[in-house]
Design an enzyme around this catalytic site. Structure first.
Site, PDB file in Angstrom:
ATOM      1  CB  VAL A  12      -0.950  -0.002   1.214  1.00  0.00           C
ATOM      2  CG1 VAL A  12      -1.768   1.285   1.239  1.00  0.00           C
ATOM      3  CG2 VAL A  12      -1.855  -1.232   1.172  1.00  0.00           C
ATOM      4  CE  LYS A  13       4.305   4.833  -5.061  1.00  0.00           C
ATOM      5  NZ  LYS A  13       4.376   4.916  -6.520  1.00  0.00           N
ATOM      6  CB  VAL A  14       0.779   5.705   2.662  1.00  0.00           C
ATOM      7  CG1 VAL A  14       0.191   6.791   3.536  1.00  0.00           C
ATOM      8  CG2 VAL A  14      -0.018   4.409   2.804  1.00  0.00           C
TER       9      VAL A  14
END
Ligand code: G3P
Length: 218
Positions: free
Chosen positions: A82-84
């Site tokens: 998950v890219k945040v």
């Protein structure tokens, strides 16, 4: 060093994964918008094409929304990371997702201190954008060197993923610095194994072999 392709186009990903040395994929909202297949569909298709990590970015700006989207994206496939974004809300989301065992990639990192905070939040990867730093008149690779130095001093396990790569020399310098990964656009990736002297040498060998009538069977 892991080499990822920076693309959200499943056809492009399929092509480069077939090369055999591509370890994973990173996407971002711009690349997904360009690919035009929708976020979930494209991420699911890409995640099935590669065994390694596939970064997919949340779109929400607040922690609660990021965590919700992060869980949803992580449920698509076990290899989704998950890219945040590197904001205060994003760092809090990373802490929550990390506590649930969800891998994260903290993106839009432009400074060593930002990267320090990403590591303290428990990020799996941090993505310094070297090309955009260079474009803005800074030295992107110097930022990567400082991040790696800080991480080594404190033995952080967060992996440094060099992003916004523009050319082969970014990959060379990332490897020399000991960066854990680099994500490379398909065009640059295609050039990584090429060298004009390889082409010239090959042409010469082929010509000499043909002139002598050489064959692997005789
Ligand atoms: O995916 C993040 C990063 O690699 C984007 O690169 O070329 O848009 O600066 P770029």
């Amino acid at each position: 060093m892991e080499i990822f392709v920076d693309s959200a186009d499943p056809d492009e990903v399929r092509r480069v994964v077939a090369l055999g040395w591509v370890d994973g994929v990173t996407t971002n909202p711009t690349l997904l918008a360009r690919a035009g297949r929708g976020l979930r569909a494209a991420v699911a298709e890409i995640a099935a094409l590669v065994r390694g990590p596939v970064s997919a970015e949340v779109l929400a700006a607040e922690t609660e929304g990021m965590v919700h989207e992060g869980r949803t994206l992580a449920a698509i496939s076990p290899n989704v990371v998950v890219k945040v974004p590197l904001t205060a809300a994003g760092l809090r989301a990373v802490e929550i997702l990390a506590a649930e065992g969800i891998a994260t990639n903290v993106t839009l990192c432009f400074s060593p201190v930002q990267a320090l905070l990403a590591a303290k939040a428990g990020a799996t990867y941090v993505s310094p954008f070297v090309g955009r730093l260079d474009d803005a008149g800074h030295d992107g690779m110097a930022v990567v060197a400082e991040i790696l130095d800080i991480y080594r001093r404190y033995e952080f396990s967060t992996r440094v993923l060099v992003a916004s790569v523009r050319h082969t020399d970014h990959v060379r310098r990332a490897a020399l610095l000991g960066a854990h990964a680099a994500t490379v656009p398909p065009k640059v990736l295609d050039g990584l194994c090429r060298h004009p002297m390889t082409d010239a040498g090959l042409a010469r060998f082929a010509a000499d072999a043909a002139a002598a009538g050489l064959s692997a069977d005789t």
